[in-house]
Each structure stands twice: as C-alpha cells, then as structure tokens.
Design a protein around this motif. Structure first.
Motif, PDB file in Angstrom:
ATOM      1  N   ASP A 137      34.880   9.443 -26.253  1.00 30.15           N
ATOM      2  CA  ASP A 137      33.761   8.616 -25.797  1.00 30.15           C
ATOM      3  C   ASP A 137      33.034   7.893 -26.934  1.00 30.15           C
ATOM      4  O   ASP A 137      31.938   7.378 -26.734  1.00 30.15           O
ATOM      5  N   PHE A 138      33.629   7.885 -28.138  1.00 33.04           N
ATOM      6  CA  PHE A 138      33.049   7.256 -29.331  1.00 33.04           C
ATOM      7  C   PHE A 138      31.881   8.050 -29.913  1.00 33.04           C
ATOM      8  O   PHE A 138      31.235   7.580 -30.851  1.00 33.04           O
ATOM      9  N   ALA A 167      33.802  19.162 -31.610  1.00 37.87           N
ATOM     10  CA  ALA A 167      35.250  19.052 -31.399  1.00 37.87           C
ATOM     11  C   ALA A 167      35.941  18.145 -32.413  1.00 37.87           C
ATOM     12  O   ALA A 167      37.165  18.025 -32.390  1.00 37.87           O
ATOM     13  N   PHE A 168      35.185  17.521 -33.309  1.00 38.32           N
ATOM     14  CA  PHE A 168      35.760  16.585 -34.283  1.00 38.32           C
ATOM     15  C   PHE A 168      36.299  17.386 -35.464  1.00 38.32           C
ATOM     16  O   PHE A 168      35.561  17.759 -36.372  1.00 38.32           O
ATOM     17  N   GLY A 205      36.491   3.007 -19.801  1.00 40.32           N
ATOM     18  CA  GLY A 205      35.810   2.017 -20.618  1.00 40.32           C
ATOM     19  C   GLY A 205      35.926   2.247 -22.103  1.00 40.32           C
ATOM     20  O   GLY A 205      35.581   1.370 -22.908  1.00 40.32           O
ATOM     21  N   ASN A 206      36.427   3.432 -22.495  1.00 39.63           N
ATOM     22  CA  ASN A 206      36.476   3.781 -23.913  1.00 39.63           C
ATOM     23  C   ASN A 206      37.883   3.840 -24.502  1.00 39.63           C
ATOM     24  O   ASN A 206      38.064   3.599 -25.699  1.00 39.63           O
ATOM     25  N   ILE A 207      38.881   4.189 -23.688  1.00 40.71           N
ATOM     26  CA  ILE A 207      40.161   4.608 -24.248  1.00 40.71           C
ATOM     27  C   ILE A 207      40.852   3.517 -25.072  1.00 40.71           C
ATOM     28  O   ILE A 207      41.338   3.778 -26.182  1.00 40.71           O
ATOM     29  N   GLU A 208      40.907   2.291 -24.578  1.00 39.69           N
ATOM     30  CA  GLU A 208      41.605   1.243 -25.331  1.00 39.69           C
ATOM     31  C   GLU A 208      40.881   0.870 -26.620  1.00 39.69           C
ATOM     32  O   GLU A 208      41.511   0.866 -27.694  1.00 39.69           O
ATOM     33  N   ARG A 254      29.549   5.426 -25.705  1.00 35.39           N
ATOM     34  CA  ARG A 254      29.441   4.007 -25.386  1.00 35.39           C
ATOM     35  C   ARG A 254      29.576   3.713 -23.902  1.00 35.39           C
ATOM     36  O   ARG A 254      29.077   2.719 -23.411  1.00 35.39           O
ATOM     37  N   SER A 255      30.298   4.573 -23.188  1.00 33.52           N
ATOM     38  CA  SER A 255      30.551   4.312 -21.768  1.00 33.52           C
ATOM     39  C   SER A 255      30.745   5.638 -21.062  1.00 33.52           C
ATOM     40  O   SER A 255      31.126   6.639 -21.669  1.00 33.52           O
ATOM     41  N   GLY A 256      30.461   5.658 -19.746  1.00 31.35           N
ATOM     42  CA  GLY A 256      30.667   6.873 -18.982  1.00 31.35           C
ATOM     43  C   GLY A 256      29.509   7.847 -19.123  1.00 31.35           C
ATOM     44  O   GLY A 256      28.460   7.529 -19.671  1.00 31.35           O
ATOM     45  N   VAL A 257      29.713   9.077 -18.623  1.00 30.57           N
ATOM     46  CA  VAL A 257      28.657  10.086 -18.633  1.00 30.57           C
ATOM     47  C   VAL A 257      29.168  11.363 -19.282  1.00 30.57           C
ATOM     48  O   VAL A 257      30.359  11.660 -19.276  1.00 30.57           O
TER      49      VAL A 257
END
Length: 248
Positions: A105-106, A170-171, A26-29, A220-223
């Motif tokens: 994951d934003f 990690a950023f 849900g995040n990659i694109e 934004r999406s996932g866990v």
C-alpha cells in the motif's frame, strides 16, 4: 596462470520481493514500477487473496509482460502470516538468496530497499525500523495505533527475548538459507503476529538481526486491514510462545 573466471565480478544476490495483496488495485502497478527503480533486477512475487477489486487480474496482466513477476492466487483472505509462509516456501524452492517483504500500500517506501539489501552483508535479517534514530511515522500514529504498536513491540521483546526495536513491521529482508533452517510447521501465527513470531524462530536458528531506519508513510489508496481482533489474537499467540520459551 589466470583462469577464465579470475576477473569476473561477484554475482549480485538473487533477490525476491514479496507483496501480499488484498484489494490493492490502486497501488499494485505503481508500486511494482517504483520497486523496479530501486531493485531493477529483482523478482517480484504477488500473493493475492482473491481480491474482489481485481488486484489479482492486474498482477496477472503485469506478469504477462514481465517474466520476473510471479503471481500466486489464493481462494480467499487467509491472513498475512500464511501469505508470508507461501513467500518463504517459494523463495526456498527457487533458491533465492534474499527474500524482501513490504506492504502493498506504499506505507513502506521502496526507496529504502537498497539500505535493507546493503545491510545483509552483516546480518541475516534486516528490519526496516520506525523506532531507531532516523526512523519514524509520517504524521505520527493516532493514539490507538501508537498504543497498539508500542505495546506489542514491548510485549514481543519481553516474551520472546528480542532486542530489536521494531518487531511488528513487515518491511524486512531475510537470508533465505537461514529461513530454510526453520521448521515452518511450528509457526502458529496466521495473521499480523507472524512478524514477531518469525523473528523468534530466526533467532532460534542463529540469525543476526539488524535494523535500518525507515519512514512509515500513509497508504496511498484503499483502507487499512488492521483491527482489534487481530491485535488480541497476536497478543495471545505471543503469550503462548513466551510461555513455551520459558518452560521449554
């Protein structure tokens, strides 16, 4: 007499952005689209651990349309640390100037990428920091996350002799020529403790480490994949590194 190249502007640093993915369909694109807004000329490396939700297939479809997107498929969930080692090896092999990593994951907003890259004019590692003035966490961490984060950062500073405030995020942006000086075979971390350990090795090869403030946002999406088992493993690895540092 002026030569034919005297008036040419200096070339932009060759930037690779790495994304380690596991179930981020849900995040990659949208994430890659947003990265392009703030780093239009970068290459993007997706390292997917055979995500059951099809993240790797989505990345392949994007790569088919954009030659600056590259995808590495791994057989299973092998850990964040090993994904970063893959990214470093790829960046060194392909002679990039900078390697910039962010979560897929934003939670690391791409709008901070220009500040990280700009800081590389003075430093060899730039950390997107939650813990310096101007940085923070959207909505704050719950007590468990806050204790885990603040505790491991204090622990890393004490054991590894780090002066940076945010050692667990990690950023970051790294100068690839300095990463190439590290003996990656010595890196012990396979999970989240990689973030602290790589700073230790960067310091050992003389890296100047800086920080720029970021706002860590909710995914934004996932866990989330963070758990207490990973935290305990990180503490143990950092303790071993600290003992090695003190006793050689």
């Amino acid at each position: 007499m002026s030569g034919p190249t005297d008036n040419l502007a200096p070339s932009e640093p060759k930037l690779l952005v790495s994304l380690a993915t596991y179930n981020e369909a849900g995040n990659i694109e949208p994430l890659i689209e947003t990265i392009r807004e703030f780093a239009p000329d970068c290459s993007i490396l997706v390292i997917d651990d055979n995500s059951p939700d099809g993240t790797g297939k989505i990345a392949d479809d994007l790569a088919a349309k954009d030659p600056r997107i590259h995808v590495l498929h791994r057989p299973g969930k092998l850990g964040l640390g090993t994904a970063m080692l893959e990214a470093i090896g790829y960046a060194v092999k392909n002679q990039y100037d900078y390697l910039l990593n962010l979560d897929a994951d934003f939670s690391h907003p791409p709008r901070f990428i220009p500040a990280l890259v700009a800081g590389m004019s003075d430093y060899d590692v730039m950390i997107g920091s939650r813990y310096i003035p101007g940085g923070g966490v959207e909505g704050g961490f719950n007590l468990k996350r806050k204790l885990m984060s603040s505790g491991i950062n204090w622990y890393a500073r004490l054991l590894l002799g780090l002066s940076s405030k945010d050692n667990s995020g990690a950023f970051r942006c790294y100068r690839v020529s300095k990463l190439a000086q590290i003996d990656l075979g010595k890196v012990r971390s396979r999970g989240y403790s990689f973030q602290e350990e790589i700073l230790y090795w960067c310091k050992k090869v003389g890296c100047r480490i800086g920080e720029t403030p970021i706002l860590f946002e909710n995914r934004r999406s996932g866990v989330s994949k963070i758990n207490m088992k990973e935290a305990r493993s990180a503490l143990w690895i950092l303790l071993r590194l600290g003992v090695s540092r003190v006793f050689g």
